[in-house]
Scaffold this motif. Sequence first.
Motif, PDB file in Angstrom:
ATOM      1  N   GLY A 119    -114.842-101.683  13.590  1.00 25.17           N
ATOM      2  CA  GLY A 119    -113.723-101.913  14.456  1.00 25.17           C
ATOM      3  C   GLY A 119    -114.134-102.709  15.815  1.00 25.17           C
ATOM      4  O   GLY A 119    -113.259-102.910  16.938  1.00 25.17           O
ATOM      5  N   ASP A 120    -115.293-102.845  16.019  1.00 20.95           N
ATOM      6  CA  ASP A 120    -115.732-103.390  17.394  1.00 20.95           C
ATOM      7  C   ASP A 120    -115.390-105.230  17.117  1.00 20.95           C
ATOM      8  O   ASP A 120    -116.592-105.729  16.667  1.00 20.95           O
ATOM      9  CB  ASP A 120    -117.141-103.113  17.638  1.00 20.95           C
ATOM     10  CG  ASP A 120    -117.568-103.434  19.212  1.00 20.95           C
ATOM     11  OD1 ASP A 120    -116.715-104.354  19.871  1.00 20.95           O
ATOM     12  OD2 ASP A 120    -118.454-103.207  19.510  1.00 20.95           O
ATOM     13  N   THR A 121    -114.502-105.630  17.308  1.00 20.04           N
ATOM     14  CA  THR A 121    -114.046-106.756  17.183  1.00 20.04           C
ATOM     15  C   THR A 121    -113.674-107.722  18.407  1.00 20.04           C
ATOM     16  O   THR A 121    -113.304-107.123  19.292  1.00 20.04           O
ATOM     17  CB  THR A 121    -113.127-107.014  16.001  1.00 20.04           C
ATOM     18  OG1 THR A 121    -111.793-106.544  16.437  1.00 20.04           O
ATOM     19  CG2 THR A 121    -113.599-106.322  14.713  1.00 20.04           C
ATOM     20  N   ALA A 122    -113.649-109.054  18.335  1.00 19.96           N
ATOM     21  CA  ALA A 122    -113.075-109.839  19.504  1.00 19.96           C
ATOM     22  C   ALA A 122    -112.720-111.125  18.823  1.00 19.96           C
ATOM     23  O   ALA A 122    -112.992-111.597  17.864  1.00 19.96           O
ATOM     24  CB  ALA A 122    -114.421-110.256  20.538  1.00 19.96           C
ATOM     25  N   PRO A 123    -111.643-111.688  19.527  1.00 16.66           N
ATOM     26  CA  PRO A 123    -111.232-113.044  19.131  1.00 16.66           C
ATOM     27  C   PRO A 123    -112.083-114.147  19.824  1.00 16.66           C
ATOM     28  O   PRO A 123    -112.958-113.967  20.524  1.00 16.66           O
ATOM     29  CB  PRO A 123    -109.856-113.243  19.733  1.00 16.66           C
ATOM     30  CG  PRO A 123    -109.824-112.311  21.130  1.00 16.66           C
ATOM     31  CD  PRO A 123    -110.882-111.158  20.623  1.00 16.66           C
ATOM     32  N   CYS A 124    -112.176-115.148  18.844  1.00 16.66           N
ATOM     33  CA  CYS A 124    -113.066-116.383  18.980  1.00 16.66           C
ATOM     34  C   CYS A 124    -112.482-117.442  19.485  1.00 16.66           C
ATOM     35  O   CYS A 124    -111.422-118.112  18.952  1.00 16.66           O
ATOM     36  CB  CYS A 124    -114.195-116.679  18.155  1.00 16.66           C
ATOM     37  SG  CYS A 124    -115.373-117.895  18.450  1.00 16.66           S
ATOM     38  N   PRO A 125    -112.556-118.451  20.655  1.00 13.31           N
ATOM     39  CA  PRO A 125    -111.979-119.278  20.812  1.00 13.31           C
ATOM     40  C   PRO A 125    -112.066-120.479  19.853  1.00 13.31           C
ATOM     41  O   PRO A 125    -113.226-120.626  19.359  1.00 13.31           O
ATOM     42  CB  PRO A 125    -112.381-120.062  22.363  1.00 13.31           C
ATOM     43  CG  PRO A 125    -112.960-118.718  22.922  1.00 13.31           C
ATOM     44  CD  PRO A 125    -113.721-118.067  21.802  1.00 13.31           C
ATOM     45  N   PRO A 126    -111.285-121.104  19.208  1.00 13.02           N
ATOM     46  CA  PRO A 126    -111.144-122.173  18.189  1.00 13.02           C
ATOM     47  C   PRO A 126    -112.255-123.361  18.559  1.00 13.02           C
ATOM     48  O   PRO A 126    -112.778-123.652  17.485  1.00 13.02           O
ATOM     49  CB  PRO A 126    -109.730-122.814  18.094  1.00 13.02           C
ATOM     50  CG  PRO A 126    -109.217-122.797  19.654  1.00 13.02           C
ATOM     51  CD  PRO A 126    -109.782-121.458  19.990  1.00 13.02           C
ATOM     52  N   ASP A 127    -112.801-123.597  19.824  1.00 14.18           N
ATOM     53  CA  ASP A 127    -113.889-124.819  20.053  1.00 14.18           C
ATOM     54  C   ASP A 127    -115.152-124.294  20.414  1.00 14.18           C
ATOM     55  O   ASP A 127    -115.690-124.755  21.099  1.00 14.18           O
ATOM     56  CB  ASP A 127    -113.189-125.666  20.995  1.00 14.18           C
ATOM     57  CG  ASP A 127    -112.755-125.049  22.301  1.00 14.18           C
ATOM     58  OD1 ASP A 127    -112.422-123.955  22.581  1.00 14.18           O
ATOM     59  OD2 ASP A 127    -112.680-125.813  23.227  1.00 14.18           O
ATOM     60  N   ALA A 128    -114.980-122.931  20.142  1.00 16.02           N
ATOM     61  CA  ALA A 128    -116.389-122.223  20.831  1.00 16.02           C
ATOM     62  C   ALA A 128    -117.719-122.658  19.946  1.00 16.02           C
ATOM     63  O   ALA A 128    -117.629-122.943  18.862  1.00 16.02           O
ATOM     64  CB  ALA A 128    -116.356-120.700  20.679  1.00 16.02           C
ATOM     65  N   VAL A 129    -118.895-122.676  20.554  1.00 16.43           N
ATOM     66  CA  VAL A 129    -119.819-122.681  19.771  1.00 16.43           C
ATOM     67  C   VAL A 129    -120.321-120.970  19.809  1.00 16.43           C
ATOM     68  O   VAL A 129    -120.744-120.466  20.731  1.00 16.43           O
ATOM     69  CB  VAL A 129    -121.154-123.375  20.786  1.00 16.43           C
ATOM     70  CG1 VAL A 129    -122.507-123.403  19.805  1.00 16.43           C
ATOM     71  CG2 VAL A 129    -120.629-125.087  20.622  1.00 16.43           C
ATOM     72  N   VAL A 130    -120.662-120.703  18.441  1.00 15.38           N
ATOM     73  CA  VAL A 130    -121.160-119.432  18.227  1.00 15.38           C
ATOM     74  C   VAL A 130    -122.742-119.356  18.009  1.00 15.38           C
ATOM     75  O   VAL A 130    -123.031-119.895  17.097  1.00 15.38           O
ATOM     76  CB  VAL A 130    -120.360-118.558  17.235  1.00 15.38           C
ATOM     77  CG1 VAL A 130    -120.908-117.220  17.157  1.00 15.38           C
ATOM     78  CG2 VAL A 130    -118.945-118.663  17.460  1.00 15.38           C
ATOM     79  N   LEU A 131    -123.496-118.525  18.594  1.00 10.52           N
ATOM     80  CA  LEU A 131    -124.790-118.263  18.401  1.00 10.52           C
ATOM     81  C   LEU A 131    -125.238-117.209  17.980  1.00 10.52           C
ATOM     82  O   LEU A 131    -124.744-116.239  18.250  1.00 10.52           O
ATOM     83  CB  LEU A 131    -125.615-118.596  19.854  1.00 10.52           C
ATOM     84  CG  LEU A 131    -125.388-120.130  20.677  1.00 10.52           C
ATOM     85  CD1 LEU A 131    -126.208-120.045  22.076  1.00 10.52           C
ATOM     86  CD2 LEU A 131    -125.702-121.241  19.878  1.00 10.52           C
ATOM     87  N   PHE A 132    -126.169-117.182  17.008  1.00 12.49           N
ATOM     88  CA  PHE A 132    -126.894-115.997  16.346  1.00 12.49           C
ATOM     89  C   PHE A 132    -128.249-115.870  16.126  1.00 12.49           C
ATOM     90  O   PHE A 132    -128.407-117.045  15.536  1.00 12.49           O
ATOM     91  CB  PHE A 132    -125.862-115.507  15.043  1.00 12.49           C
ATOM     92  CG  PHE A 132    -126.361-114.196  14.555  1.00 12.49           C
ATOM     93  CD1 PHE A 132    -125.724-113.029  14.888  1.00 12.49           C
ATOM     94  CD2 PHE A 132    -127.595-113.841  13.533  1.00 12.49           C
ATOM     95  CE1 PHE A 132    -126.207-111.543  14.398  1.00 12.49           C
ATOM     96  CE2 PHE A 132    -127.918-112.855  13.098  1.00 12.49           C
ATOM     97  CZ  PHE A 132    -127.303-111.516  13.353  1.00 12.49           C
ATOM     98  N   ASP A 133    -129.036-115.265  16.658  1.00 14.97           N
ATOM     99  CA  ASP A 133    -130.402-115.469  16.578  1.00 14.97           C
ATOM    100  C   ASP A 133    -131.103-114.327  15.558  1.00 14.97           C
ATOM    101  O   ASP A 133    -130.848-112.986  15.899  1.00 14.97           O
ATOM    102  CB  ASP A 133    -130.996-115.628  17.764  1.00 14.97           C
ATOM    103  CG  ASP A 133    -131.186-114.470  18.601  1.00 14.97           C
ATOM    104  OD1 ASP A 133    -132.115-113.613  18.839  1.00 14.97           O
ATOM    105  OD2 ASP A 133    -130.155-114.150  19.379  1.00 14.97           O
ATOM    106  N   ALA A 134    -131.880-114.511  14.651  1.00 17.53           N
ATOM    107  CA  ALA A 134    -132.503-113.655  13.928  1.00 17.53           C
ATOM    108  C   ALA A 134    -133.481-114.227  13.096  1.00 17.53           C
ATOM    109  O   ALA A 134    -133.329-115.528  12.795  1.00 17.53           O
ATOM    110  CB  ALA A 134    -131.669-112.826  13.114  1.00 17.53           C
ATOM    111  N   THR A 135    -134.385-113.510  12.595  1.00 17.27           N
ATOM    112  CA  THR A 135    -135.542-114.153  11.287  1.00 17.27           C
ATOM    113  C   THR A 135    -134.722-114.196  10.013  1.00 17.27           C
ATOM    114  O   THR A 135    -133.655-113.337   9.946  1.00 17.27           O
ATOM    115  CB  THR A 135    -136.577-113.403  11.238  1.00 17.27           C
ATOM    116  OG1 THR A 135    -137.072-113.118  12.802  1.00 17.27           O
ATOM    117  CG2 THR A 135    -137.695-113.868  10.243  1.00 17.27           C
TER     118      THR A 135
END
Length: 221
Positions: A119-135
């Motif tokens: 349940g730890d959620t958030a809305p994201c702006p429609p024009d956002a750049v979403v970054l996720f870093d991992a191997t």
Amino acid sequence: MRHHVLTTIAGYLATRHRSHPLRVGVDGICGVGKSTFARELRAALAETGRPVVLVDSDGFHHVRERRYRQGRDSARGYYEDAYDFDALVTDVLVPLGPGGSRVYARRVHDMATDEVVVGDTAPCPPDAVVLFDATFLQRDALRAHWDEVVYLHADVETATGRGVARDAARLGGPEKARAAFAGRYTAACRIYLDEQRPRERASIVVDHNDPDRPFVERMPG
């Protein structure tokens, strides 16, 4: 030189528009410097005026029992069981993809307590750049869900040396850290390199052997 690379990539990503948030993976082997690069890329993107969201990969690990089910020293176990990539897809990448709700999970696991988080959620702006870093971000089941992938390349020995220096205190000293990387972390990365060829498949490749003097090997356009 580092600032130029970051602003060049940020400028490119800022021009990429989809009908949904732009999902960008920052990939690379252990010790290459993904987390620092992703944070600095977030800052460079913010300067373009484009909304940017950084999703912390620490919140997408499996519980300890799952992470070590193949053994604490298992390279294959780290490659297959460290991250909860199923949750990353269903709770982040699909909701942020075409026709998605744009409500994403900020985390599904707490590393400190080893508890599952719901349940730890958030809305994201429609024009956002979403970054996720991992191997391991370009494994088969994940590749279709990235709009862009930035791959940081460094020689295995160079990245391993940086990883050992970074994690020595956490892993019980330099000798234990070297053993852990040799047997588990670097060994898992070699599996990834052999099976998935991530450097070849990424849309953007940065030579990161010297973090102070990186350069762009490949970028669209």
